[in-house]
Each structure stands twice: as structure tokens, then as C-alpha cells.
Write an enzyme that holds these catalytic residues in place. Structure first.
Site, PDB file in Angstrom:
ATOM      1  N   VAL A  19       0.855  -1.174   0.000  1.00  0.00           N
ATOM      2  CA  VAL A  19       0.000   0.000   0.000  1.00  0.00           C
ATOM      3  C   VAL A  19       0.891   1.224   0.000  1.00  0.00           C
ATOM      4  O   VAL A  19       1.949   1.236   0.630  1.00  0.00           O
ATOM      5  CB  VAL A  19      -0.956   0.013   1.221  1.00  0.00           C
ATOM      6  CG1 VAL A  19      -0.185   0.191   2.516  1.00  0.00           C
ATOM      7  CG2 VAL A  19      -2.003   1.116   1.088  1.00  0.00           C
ATOM      8  N   SER A  20       0.516   2.252  -0.753  1.00  0.00           N
ATOM      9  CA  SER A  20       1.302   3.486  -0.810  1.00  0.00           C
ATOM     10  C   SER A  20       0.731   4.508   0.160  1.00  0.00           C
ATOM     11  O   SER A  20      -0.415   4.403   0.606  1.00  0.00           O
ATOM     12  CB  SER A  20       1.311   4.067  -2.223  1.00  0.00           C
ATOM     13  OG  SER A  20       0.031   4.570  -2.545  1.00  0.00           O
ATOM     14  N   THR A  21       1.515   5.527   0.459  1.00  0.00           N
ATOM     15  CA  THR A  21       1.053   6.610   1.329  1.00  0.00           C
ATOM     16  C   THR A  21      -0.136   7.322   0.704  1.00  0.00           C
ATOM     17  O   THR A  21      -1.085   7.692   1.388  1.00  0.00           O
ATOM     18  CB  THR A  21       2.197   7.614   1.571  1.00  0.00           C
ATOM     19  OG1 THR A  21       3.326   6.905   2.098  1.00  0.00           O
ATOM     20  CG2 THR A  21       1.779   8.685   2.552  1.00  0.00           C
ATOM     21  N   GLU A  23      -2.381   6.101  -1.367  1.00  0.00           N
ATOM     22  CA  GLU A  23      -3.581   5.270  -1.304  1.00  0.00           C
ATOM     23  C   GLU A  23      -4.163   5.274   0.102  1.00  0.00           C
ATOM     24  O   GLU A  23      -5.377   5.273   0.291  1.00  0.00           O
ATOM     25  CB  GLU A  23      -3.241   3.843  -1.741  1.00  0.00           C
ATOM     26  CG  GLU A  23      -2.959   3.743  -3.223  1.00  0.00           C
ATOM     27  CD  GLU A  23      -2.241   2.457  -3.605  1.00  0.00           C
ATOM     28  OE1 GLU A  23      -2.401   2.040  -4.761  1.00  0.00           O
ATOM     29  OE2 GLU A  23      -1.535   1.884  -2.760  1.00  0.00           O
TER      30      GLU A  23
END
Length: 460
Positions: A19-21, A23
Site C-alpha cells: 500500500v502506498s502513502t 492510497e
């Protein structure tokens, strides 16, 4: 839960979640939900979980080599520990077509399969591979658009002077989403800059801060702090974005000294002070000259004097023709006799340059605004590329000339009153104070091949 077909003999599964920041901020994508779904899937399909590989706060736009957990998983693939890799959706795996096929080649060599728990893909047919390419292209485009939206939000926050993260540098604090000065930390920062300028050593400055403030700052962190433009109020290329802790002349002087990397030669001996470390430069090759000592003895064997010399390090390696070595006492004596003469000459040169500078000042803010407008026109397809490049080059040249003019006008003359009664005052200084004195006023001492000296002053 759908039970997908898994080839016979496949038992060892790697579970991958990412998961990205961005998202997390925009969609609330949860790692816990991914982990739970993957673990449940492996259990329902009778798979043995080798490991759970999790990349948190990492965008899929970055190269896979920038994902620590992903790289660790690939090492396990190469070691033959994994039969299949499971993730929930394709966008958790890749949003870049080129990277996907690069990794797929590694998986194919080691006969490792992959599948998603929430989507169906068939890479054994031409239509299946086409569908996969389309899906990856859509995911990449969506990722790029999300990034642009996030950047737009951040740019607006920056323009309004608001912080875009919850962390800040030593000496600052955050109040109501804006940067304010933390006086306790600001005192340490100011002391750090001044002490570094005086001793020219980050290691010595680090020890000083630890002893005085009980604050341990390693050399790498200190280097970042010394180069951090926030301390003069500049951030994201915007002047006066935040309150300044340091005055600009002191900040620029510390950065100028930092570029010499003179800390390599300072602070290693507490019982000896080299007055001109980091200042003396070889006139042949431009390298910083290093120090060495030579002990002379009296007839009875006692040490008469401890001489300090500066010499070009490239000379001993036969990379430079500089044959002169410079006695520190001789250099010190020359400076005491000539520094005021050289300062008067420097001041006269500044005055001459300012008189020769064009009377008409150029508004750099207007030029920057024109460049931004030009860029907007080009990006909106309202301006041909050839015309954009021609106008951009012309404006850039005008901006460069304006900056040169501004640099000339900002040059400050040396306050020659500091040299009044210099001989009497200088004799009363300790070696450390003498070193600090020369570090403050001199930028460089150049030694010519015939042994003559020339000096450059700090123009801050």
C-alpha cells in the site's frame, strides 16, 4: 470465497501485500485487510505460507528494486523456496508494464506462478496476455493521475505556507499546520553553525553539541542540517516560506566551508590546531593542501620547535608539479602584514564592479512569472514546441543575467576596522581563536608554484 485452480505440486506460497502513502490518504487502503484475505485464501487452498511480504508506504510507480519486501521475496524465489506468489489485485503487484515483464522473466526461469485472489487472469493465451497488458496500462494511467492530484494538493498547501507532513527540522515546530520557531532547538542550530564555521569540523562540532546540549547529532545529519535552506526561511524554492533561524551570510559561509570537506583534516588532534586547514589551495592542481609536522631538535636533544607545513597531497603521488611546501608561521606572518592591503584592494574591486553594472534593474519575479505562463501555454497545446523552446531560452538567459547583476549588487565590502591594531589584538588570541578569525574572513589561500600567495575573501 472463490477457490481458484492451482497446479498440482504447488504447495509453498508467498503472500505479498503493498500500500502506498497516497492510497492510504485518499482511499484508506488497508494492509490488514490484504493480509487477512491472503492468509484465508492460502488456508482454504491448502497452501503452506512461506512468508508474508509487506511493502508499506511504497508506491507501485517506483521501480520494484525500491521495494524492500519485494526484493526479499525475489531472493527467496531465486533460492527455490517459493512455488507461487499470491496478492489480492494486479495493482498491488505492478502498475508498470516494463517492470512487470522484467520480474515475470525471473519467475519463469524459476517456474514460479502468481495469481490474484480478487481477479482472473490467463497468461497462457494471446487474448489473456492482451487483457493483462490493457489492465496494466489502465493501472499505470490511474496511478499517474492519482499522483498528479496529490501533487496538486501539496503544491497548493505549499503556496499557502502550510506543512505537508507531520515532521520538521530541529529548531522548528508545527502550530496550526504552519512552521514556527522552537527557541530551544533554534539556539542549538545557531550554535552549531557558528561553531562549525570556527573549527571547520563536523566531528568536533558534534562533540561540542553533545557536551553542551546533551544532543547527539551524527555527521551525516549535521551535513543535511548545514545545507538545509529552511534555516534561512527558504523551502520548496520559495523564499520567506517559513521563519528564518539563521542569517543568510552565516548560512552561506558554512556551506562554502562545507564544500571544502575540510572536516576530514580537523578535530583529530585535541592538542594541535592547524590555523589554515581547508583554506590553503594548490595553485597548480586546485587541490586542498594537507598538513604535516616536522620536529627540530637542539644539540642537547630537546625539541626546539614543532613546525607545521602545508603541501599538495597529489605531489607525493606524482599527480601534480607543485614542489613548494608552505610553512604555517611564514603564511601567518604574511597574512598579518598584507591582509588589510588585500582587503582594501578587494573593496575597490567591488566598488568598480558595482559602478560598471547596468543601472536598470531587472525584475526576476516578472521573468519567473513569464516562464510559468509560457509553460502553461505549452502544456495546454496553445504554443508550438519550437516557439516554446525559443522563448524559454530567451527568458532563461535574461534570468541568468539578472541573477548575475543581483550577485554583484549584493557583494559586501570587508569591514577593514577589524584590522585596526591587529598585531596587538592577534597576539592575545588562542590558537583556536586565531583559526576562527581566519575562517571567518578568508575563503581561500592560493599558493602559486613559485611560493607566492593570493587570497580570496568570504563575500557574505
Amino acid at each position: 470465497m472463490k477457490i481458484k485452480r492451482i497446479d498440482d505440486g504447488i504447495k509453498r506460497a508467498a503472500l505479498y501485500a503493498r500500500v502506498s502513502t497516497e492510497e492510504q490518504a485518499m482511499h484508506g487502503v488497508s494492509l490488514d485487510a490484504q493480509k487477512e484475505r491472503l492468509t484465508q485464501y492460502a488456508k482454504e487452498n491448502g497452501l503452506t505460507v512461506v512468508d508474508l511480504y509487506v511493502d508499506e508506504g511504497i508506491s507501485a510507480r517506483k521501480r520494484y528494486t525500491a521495494r524492500p519486501a519485494f526484493m526479499r521475496m525475489l531472493e527467496d524465489v531465486r533460492s527455490g523456496r517459493i512455488d507461487i506468489i499470491i496478492f489480492i489485485k494486479l495493482d498491488r503487484w505492478f502498475r508498470n508494464i516494463a517492470d512487470y515483464y522484467e520480474v515475470q522473466a525471473i519467475l519463469d526461469r524459476h517456474k514460479v506462478q502468481w495469481l490474484t485472489t480478487e481477479e482472473e487472469y490467463d497468461t497462457t493465451t494471446a487474448n489473456g496476455r492482451l487483457a493483462l497488458n490493457i489492465k496494466l496500462a489502465i493501472a499505470q494511467d490511474e496511478s499517474d493521475r492519482t499522483s498528479e492530484r496529490i501533487k496538486f494538493v501539496f503544491q497548493n498547501m505549499v503556496k499557502e505556507g502550510r506543512v505537508i507532513s507531520g515532521q520538521t527540522s530541529i529548531g522548528f515546530a508545527i502550530e496550526n499546520k504552519r512552521i514556527v520557531i522552537d527557541e530551544a532547538g533554534a539556539e542549538l542550530v545557531r550554535d552549531m553553525f557558528h561553531h562549525y564555521i570556527d573549527c571547520r569540523s563536523m566531528k568536533a562540532t558534534s562533540r561540542y553539541l553533545l557536551e553542551k546540549y546533551g544532543k547527539s547529532i551524527d555527521v551525516k545529519t549535521m551535513k543535511r542540517m548545514l545545507m538545509n535552506t529552511w534555516y534561512i526561511g527558504e523551502a520548496y524554492g520559495i523564499k520567506d516560506w517559513c521563519p528564518a533561524i539563521m542569517d543568510e551570510p552565516t548560512f552561506r559561509l558554512a556551506n562554502s566551508i562545507l564544500l571544502t570537506r575540510s572536516e576530514r583534516h580537523s578535530g583529530t588532534r585535541s592538542d594541535r590546531v592547524y590555523l589554515f586547514t581547508g583554506l590553503v589551495t594548490c595553485g597548480c592542481c586546485g587541490r586542498r593542501m594537507t598538513t604535516y609536522t616536522c620536529n627540530n631538535k637542539n644539540a642537547d636533544g630537546s625539541i626546539r620547535q614543532n613546525f607545521v607545513y602545508y603541501r599538495c597531497p597529489a605531489r607525493t603521488m606524482h599527480l601534480c608539479d607543485m614542489s613548494k611546501q608552505l610553512n604555517q608561521d611564514k603564511l601567518e606572518d604574511w597574512l598579518l602584514k598584507n591582509v588589510r592591503i588585500e582587503a582594501d584592494r578587494y573593496n575597490a574591486d567591488i566598488e568598480k564592479k558595482k559602478k560598471a553594472a547596468p543601472r536598470k534593474t531587472v525584475d526576476t519575479a516578472k521573468i519567473m512569472a513569464k516562464i510559468e505562463k509560457l509553460k502553461d501555454l505549452y502544456l495546454s497545446d496553445l504554443l508550438p514546441k519550437m516557439m516554446y523552446e525559443r522563448e524559454y531560452l530567451a527568458l532563461s538567459a535574461a534570468l541568468e543575467e539578472a541573477n548575475r547583476q543581483q550577485d554583484v549588487m549584493e557583494l559586501k565590502p570587508i569591514d577593514t576596522s577589524i584590522f585596526d591594531d591587529l598585531s596587538d589584538t592577534y597576539d592575545k588570541l588562542t590558537d583556536s581563536s586565531r583559526k576562527a578569525f581566519w575562517s571567518r574572513i578568508l575563503q581561500q589561500i592560493i599558493v602559486s608554484p613559485d611560493g607566492d600567495f593570493s587570497i580570496r575573501f568570504n563575500s557574505f
